[in-house]
Design a protein around this motif. Structure first.
Motif, short mmCIF file in Angstrom:
data_model
loop_
_atom_site.label_atom_id
_atom_site.label_comp_id
_atom_site.label_asym_id
_atom_site.label_seq_id
_atom_site.Cartn_x
_atom_site.Cartn_y
_atom_site.Cartn_z
N GLU A 316 11.77 -28.26 -12.96
CA GLU A 316 12.93 -28.38 -12.09
C GLU A 316 13.02 -29.77 -11.49
N LYS A 317 11.86 -30.34 -11.11
CA LYS A 317 11.85 -31.68 -10.51
C LYS A 317 12.32 -32.73 -11.50
N PHE A 318 11.78 -32.68 -12.74
CA PHE A 318 12.17 -33.68 -13.74
C PHE A 318 13.62 -33.49 -14.14
N GLY A 319 14.07 -32.23 -14.19
CA GLY A 319 15.46 -31.97 -14.49
C GLY A 319 16.38 -32.59 -13.46
N ILE A 407 26.08 -33.63 -18.16
CA ILE A 407 27.33 -32.96 -18.56
C ILE A 407 27.13 -31.45 -18.66
N ARG A 408 25.90 -30.98 -18.89
CA ARG A 408 25.64 -29.54 -18.97
C ARG A 408 25.55 -28.89 -17.59
N MET A 409 25.34 -29.70 -16.54
CA MET A 409 25.09 -29.14 -15.21
C MET A 409 26.11 -29.58 -14.16
N ALA A 417 18.74 -28.27 -18.02
CA ALA A 417 18.29 -29.62 -18.33
C ALA A 417 17.74 -29.71 -19.75
N VAL A 418 17.81 -30.91 -20.33
CA VAL A 418 17.39 -31.15 -21.71
C VAL A 418 16.12 -31.99 -21.73
#
Length: 432
Positions: A316-319, A407-409, A417-418
């Motif tokens: 979650e943090k890196f995302g 763009i996904r979020m 996240a990717v």
């Protein structure tokens, strides 16, 4: 939606050698007072014209013609997990093509998946869908293919690994995954709906890509049209049964029809394998048939959620860090066409906000578009489509992951996240 294809000895990857092959039209079905009569030149010309249209609907040219080669001369290599298959010469050449096939031989191939000599055809040739084609339509395609110029070029043999090069092994596969039979109209549905179902399920063979396959290379029929990754092509064919992907249930029929006919609509654009389907096949179909297909697609039952796709996840943090970085990359590289609010300028520049293809569980397609760019198909109704530039050389794996994550979020999108590792895996994927 058909194509192509596209793996296993199942139906998504290739057209089997000795498959879609037509032959002389005898006119034997024309009867008058119990006496067989030859078809007139006018009858024959009309039949050939009909067959050409139907062959377009089946996208036969896509697999049986090498780019820059002779029409229907075959030779197109198709990579599968089991080796390479090569599409056959289906011109009416007596030596190397289908010049000695009869009308019955052709229908048997379409309907039962057996060649002229009775041998089993590999299901890369979509006989599992073509079995639904009526005898009359099969005869028309046969007449058209018999009318094209013969090409005296031998079909190249498949290069399949043992034991997959043993055709007799297909008996077991057919027992599990093939049910022959022409399409039966649903009397509770309209004529238009039934026409759309016939085209989507039969000649269009859309389920070949939009239905995932199992470890045996067979379609997961319980999840028909529920989407799946196209092996060895690394494109994701979205679910048609989930509005979170391409279920189309909340689309206007006109937007679906525009997408099929021109490759672009106010809701989005097609790229990758689907762009080829539109270019080679769908743009040539009548408005009535396109509307029928759109009518059917809009009513496909929303059975369940799209299948979960195995995907590398980030913390979650890196995302969150990727999301922040991606906002700047988007502003610098993407907002000019797709707008700061993600609404784009459709149909030239598709919207990213509320775009199912952006926020599907699988992020394969948006990653590939950022890396490789691309164009919607060039069609009569949209001859000069606007394209997406490639960013593979300009952006690192982390930067691509960041802008795709953004763009996904953003704008109400509900993607995840990717991972930069997923970008790395797709960076070397084949472009075709």
């Amino acid at each position: 939606m058909k194509r192509k294809s596209l793996f296993a000895l199942s139906a998504v990857v290739v057209v089997a050698a000795a498959a879609l092959v037509p032959v002389l039209w005898s006119g034997g079905d024309n009867l008058h007072n119990g006496t067989a009569m030859a078809a007139t030149p006018a009858d024959q010309a009309e039949l050939i014209k009909k067959g050409e249209y139907l062959a377009r609907a089946g996208d036969c040219i896509a697999c049986h013609t090498v780019r820059g080669g002779k029409q229907f001369a075959g030779g197109l290599p198709m990579l599968t997990p089991f080796g390479t298959m090569f599409t056959p010469n289906i011109t009416p050449d007596d030596q190397y093509g289908i010049g000695k096939w009869t009308q019955d031989d052709f229908y048997r191939a379409m309907h039962t998946g057996r060649s002229k000599d009775g041998s089993l055809l590999y299901p890369g040739f979509p006989f599992t869908s073509y079995t639904k084609v009526t005898r009359a339509d099969s005869d028309a395609i046969y007449a058209y293919l018999r009318s094209v110029a013969p090409v005296n070029v031998p079909s190249r043999p498949h290069e399949l690994k043992f034991p997959f090069n043993q055709r007799n092994m297909l008996i077991g596969w057919r027992t599990l995954f093939f049910r022959e039979g022409e399409y039966k109209p649903d009397p509770t549905k309209s004529v238009e709906w039934n026409r759309g179902a016939y085209l989507i399920e039969g000649l269009g063979h859309c389920g070949m890509c939009h239905t995932s396959i199992n470890a045996m290379g067979g379609p997961v029929n319980s999840a028909a049209f529920a989407g799946g990754l196209i092996p060895l092509q690394n494109w994701y064919a979205p679910s048609l049964t989930s509005n979170k992907e391409a279920g189309l249930g909340d689309w206007e029929t006109k937007d679906i029809a525009d997408l099929l006919k021109t490759g672009v609509s106010n809701r989005g654009a097609v790229f990758g394998p689907m762009a080829e389907v539109v270019h080679n096949s769908l743009q040539y179909m009548s408005d009535a048939d396109i509307n029928a297909m759109a009518t059917y697609l809009k009513t496909i039952p929303q059975k369940s959620e799209a299948p979960e796709q195995l995907q590398l996840e980030t913390s979650e943090k890196f995302g969150g860090e990727l999301l922040k970085q991606g906002q700047k990359i988007y502003a610098d590289n993407c907002a000019k066409c797709h707008a700061e609010n993600g609404l784009g300028m459709p149909p030239s520049f598709p919207p990213l906000a509320n775009n199912q293809s952006i926020q599907m569980p699988s992020a394969v397609n948006p990653i590939r578009m950022v890396l490789n760019g691309g164009y919607p198909p060039s069609t009569d109704a949209n001859p000069h489509p606007y394209g997406m530039p490639p960013f593979a050389q300009a952006l690192s794996n982390t930067e691509v992951a960041a802008v795709v994550t953004y763009i996904r979020m953003s704008w109400g999108n509900h993607g995840t996240a990717v991972s930069p590792q997923q970008v790395s895996d797709l960076r070397s994927a084949p472009l075709d």
